[in-house]
Design an enzyme around this catalytic site. Sequence first.
Site, mmCIF file in Angstrom:
data_model
loop_
_atom_site.group_PDB
_atom_site.id
_atom_site.type_symbol
_atom_site.label_atom_id
_atom_site.label_comp_id
_atom_site.label_asym_id
_atom_site.label_seq_id
_atom_site.Cartn_x
_atom_site.Cartn_y
_atom_site.Cartn_z
ATOM 1 C CG ASP A 348 73.801 -47.807 -48.790
ATOM 2 O OD1 ASP A 348 73.167 -47.084 -49.579
ATOM 3 O OD2 ASP A 348 73.324 -48.834 -48.271
ATOM 4 C CD GLU A 351 76.237 -48.698 -43.105
ATOM 5 O OE1 GLU A 351 76.874 -48.532 -42.053
ATOM 6 O OE2 GLU A 351 75.491 -49.675 -43.295
ATOM 7 C CG ASP A 383 77.026 -51.527 -45.718
ATOM 8 O OD1 ASP A 383 75.890 -51.380 -46.184
ATOM 9 O OD2 ASP A 383 77.321 -52.441 -44.919
ATOM 10 N NE ARG A 415 79.638 -49.694 -39.493
ATOM 11 C CZ ARG A 415 79.011 -48.601 -39.107
ATOM 12 N NH1 ARG A 415 78.304 -47.896 -39.973
ATOM 13 N NH2 ARG A 415 79.072 -48.195 -37.865
#
Length: 632
Positions: A348, A351, A383, A415
């Site tokens: 993603d 991140e 994520d 995460r």
Amino acid sequence: MSSVYPSSLPGHTHRGMSASEPVRLGRKRALPACPNPLFLRWLTELRDEAKEKGLKTQYTYQKAINSLNKYPLPLRNAKEAKILQNFGDGICKILDEKLQRYHRQSGAEAQIHSDLRTAPPAGRTDNNSMAPSRKVNRTAEPKNTAGDGGKAGATSEGKKKKKREYVPQRRSGGYAVLLTLYRHSQIPGSKGFMFKLELQTEAQPLCDKSFAVPDLGSKYTAWSSVSTLIQKNLLIKTHNPARYSLTEGGLALAERLAAAEQQETKVGSGGDEEEEEEGPGVVDLTVSDEGEEEEDRTHPTVGAAGQLSSDVDALCTSEKPQKSQTTSRNPSGGCLLPGTYEILLCVDFIETTGGSHHRKQELVKELQRNGVNFDVRKLNVGDFLWVAREKVAPVPGQLRLPAGRELVLDYIIERKRMDDLCGSIIDGRFREQKFRLKRCGLRRPIYLVEECGTAASHLSLPEATLQQAIINTQVIDGFFVKRVQDVRESAAYLTIMTRFLNKLYQNRTLTCRSRELEGDVSADEDRGIPSSSLISFTEFNHGALKNKCQTVREVFARQLMQISGLSGDKAAAILEHYSTPHSLMSAYDRCTSEAEKEKLLSTIRYGKLKRNVGPALSRTVYQLYCTLGPLS
């Protein structure tokens, strides 16, 4: 006052006039001639040419012609016509080019305007081939009546064009969709509808064009014909994600198409064996039962990859009619065979951007150091996840590779750092994220928790509370929880998972399923073997949109989950009994006492352990929806 209406005016006759003379209808004064006959002629030619090709621009040219007929002044060039309605830059440019060509051929002094004294009126057909006007028809009808009474009725009826029934051309998008839905409806136990991806996959072998990739120089695919089928009331689109099914008219038309296809298959299979040995190039795939003009399809057009193989598949289907249904149910075009795809980690973009930029860039660098094949994109839930991406070959003349199909593996990771976990618990995101992860369609969600070490003691919530939330996520909610110390360990875990999934799926044939069928569990999954029936990435990401259009049931679920102590499992159990607020309120109205209303939801069982919702939550829900004043 009688002199105001002289008998010589058009549209008025003497009472003694014989019945054989036509009654003149229309305006009292003849319309002046169009002073711009060249522009009128060119526009009419453009309109007729567009009409022959079936283009919608014919209506634009028609509107421009109507505007030009109403304009009484001569135009020296097309730029002056911009003041008229329905004259845009495109039409003016075309007329200017034609005018320049006309001056080069006829001379700069050539006449382009008509003589108003000799030109016919604008409404007559010799000035404007556009149109049989209503006034001309009205004038003609009495003549027919007077000349031959028996013939007149037949003539007027013959002039009324019979509306032609819409029949899609063979091996077009509409033809393939109708035939696929009909064959699907004939299967015993059929659900009566198909999802978009499922329909596209099974209809592709029956169509010459691609349902996903437009031809070069065009923005339309074979799927574009679905809107025409819906408009013609042959197809119904319902629900979200969309479900497609045939109407009664569509079923009747599809049955005729299937019968014609079967008849043609019999004719093709009954030929000489010598013709079959000559190969697919000599087989005529363009026979039309409707008498329409046939197109030459012996040479495949430049289009989407796999179109030639679709023709070969369709040919094999016609040569083996007893296997046609099996072929349509399991087309090879909907599978990813071993060796034709690669496993790709999707990260993603959140991140890698925003927040602690150094820490997020460290994750990317670690993945690059470990040689992980990854792609940064927007994920609407989670994520990290993995997709099986189809390997595609470059197309000559195109700089970019064509987009390959992507199927999402059943593993998704959320995460959480301890500080992020603390914040999400306080503002309610933690419970909502778990609920959305359960509903995303992937069967193996994972929570990746990064410990903060001594920093956990400085958070807003006690460390014991955070540890309890993590344990609840694993034990009660059923998520797999992986604890790591820092970003490097997170990157190491993602690397190991990527290599593990590469090995796990290397010899598997992957098929695409709809997200609506996520509840179907195969025997392999019961034994712990991951499923080879996967969701496409497009359908997964669209279905995981946070702010997409929601049904009443979904909004009701989110309302219930705002109540403290009412988890996603409890909300889902309540929705099984009362899917909307109206059904819940109706149930309250049927109760005879306040005590019965408060305990209405208390015996509803939820979760794997089948525990009761309990009287406390039941009373809270009752007070929320039935208390008129402020809650106590």
